[in-house]
Design a protein around this motif. Structure first.
Motif: not given
Length: 324
Positions: A246-247, A197-199, A142-146, A280-286
């Protein structure tokens, strides 16, 4: 008989002392306001959010599979890297342990981060086999739609491996909870990962008090309790620092909501057939940061089971009374 820890959680739920009262306690548009506060994990700083109770550590020597999987042949292509030994998922009639499923995701993320993805289970024969035999995904995510968060790629998995639920802010409303219940109760996935995830724009909007209307406003009410706890735990934090805290709190919130509203999730956790992990996933590094199980998981499951039993007893009594 309800234990002392369970009574403590029930008292917190009734008193609402963690999140206050009224709208600040609401975790969704359909959640009642009769003391359903989220028992917050112990305070964490924005820079290091680790639960006070130790999370379940990744297995060190345990085999990845409960049974030996049959690797799916992969068509060769120029420059293709050979798949890792444990990259392929088991055949549809095989089952992984929760720890085995987690290990596959951890290994896949390491490959994704290092640029060594093997893209397992993506060949035409795999699709044909799943169409004929049905799918048995080994993990629910279950994750974000980003759009910067492609779940199958982040974990270097293929067709039929993951049962993915995506929604802005990775919240657990009615539809998301029902979908997760299907994955747990019908598909029998041994692992559930709630991944922020970040941001995250949804969390940022909730943290900034951005004006929202209609269903978007309803969605952000799911995130508001996490923002409140992040502020209380980090009173000096603001901007990006507050959003980062908060994330992580929002991941715990979603796990709490799933435990509260899904008997299937509670049964799976109690029996040991299901493991629920925050991430939590860092979207910059994956790279995925594994947060572990909710630090109050056992107490929450016991409290919610006791509450469900109490509600069922009360409902049965009201029906009996109406017969006379």
């Amino acid at each position: 008989m309800v234990g002392s820890k369970t009574r403590l959680v029930l008292l917190l739920l009734v008193a609402g002392g963690v999140l206050g009262t009224g709208a600040a306690r609401a975790t969704s548009g359909w959640m009642d306001d009769a003391g359903d506060a989220h028992p917050a994990p112990p305070a964490r700083s924005a820079s290091k959010a680790t639960p006070a109770k130790p999370a379940v550590a990744p297995p060190k020597d345990e085999p990845a599979h409960a049974v030996t999987p049959t690797p799916t042949p992969r068509a060769s292509r120029p420059g293709a890297k050979p798949p890792a030994a444990s990259a392929s998922a088991p055949a549809p009639d095989a089952r992984l342990t929760p720890d085995g499923a987690l290990k596959l995701l951890q290994e896949g993320n390491q490959r994704w981060v290092s640029g060594q993805s093997t893209d397992p289970n993506t060949e035409p024969s795999r699709r044909q086999m799943l169409a004929e035999q049905g799918s048995h995904p080994f993990a629910i995510v279950l994750t974000c739609a980003d759009s910067r968060l492609p779940a199958e790629r982040i974990f270097d998995r293929g067709t039929g491996d993951l049962f993915v639920v995506r929604v802005a802010g990775n919240v657990a409303g009615t539809s998301e909870t029902g979908t997760v219940q299907y994955g747990v109760g019908h598909l029998k996935a041994p692992l559930l990962v709630v991944m922020g995830h970040s941001k995250c724009g949804a969390v940022a909007a909730a943290a900034s008090g951005a004006e929202a209307h209609g269903k978007l406003a309803d969605l952000l009410t799911n995130i508001a309790p996490a923002v409140d706890r992040a502020r209380k735990a980090n009173p000096e934090a603001e901007g990006a620092t507050l959003v980062a805290a908060a994330i992580k709190e929002n991941v715990w919130q979603t796990i709490f909501d799933l435990i509260k509203f899904s008997p299937e999730v509670r049964r799976g956790v109690e029996s040991g057939e299901l493991k629920v992990i925050g991430a939590v996933c860092d979207i910059a590094t994956g790279k995925v940061e594994w947060m572990g199980e909710h630090p109050w998981q056992a107490e929450l499951v016991a409290a919610m089971n006791a509450r469900a039993e109490r509600d069922a007893t009360a409902e049965g009594g009201s029906h009996t009374g109406s017969d006379h």
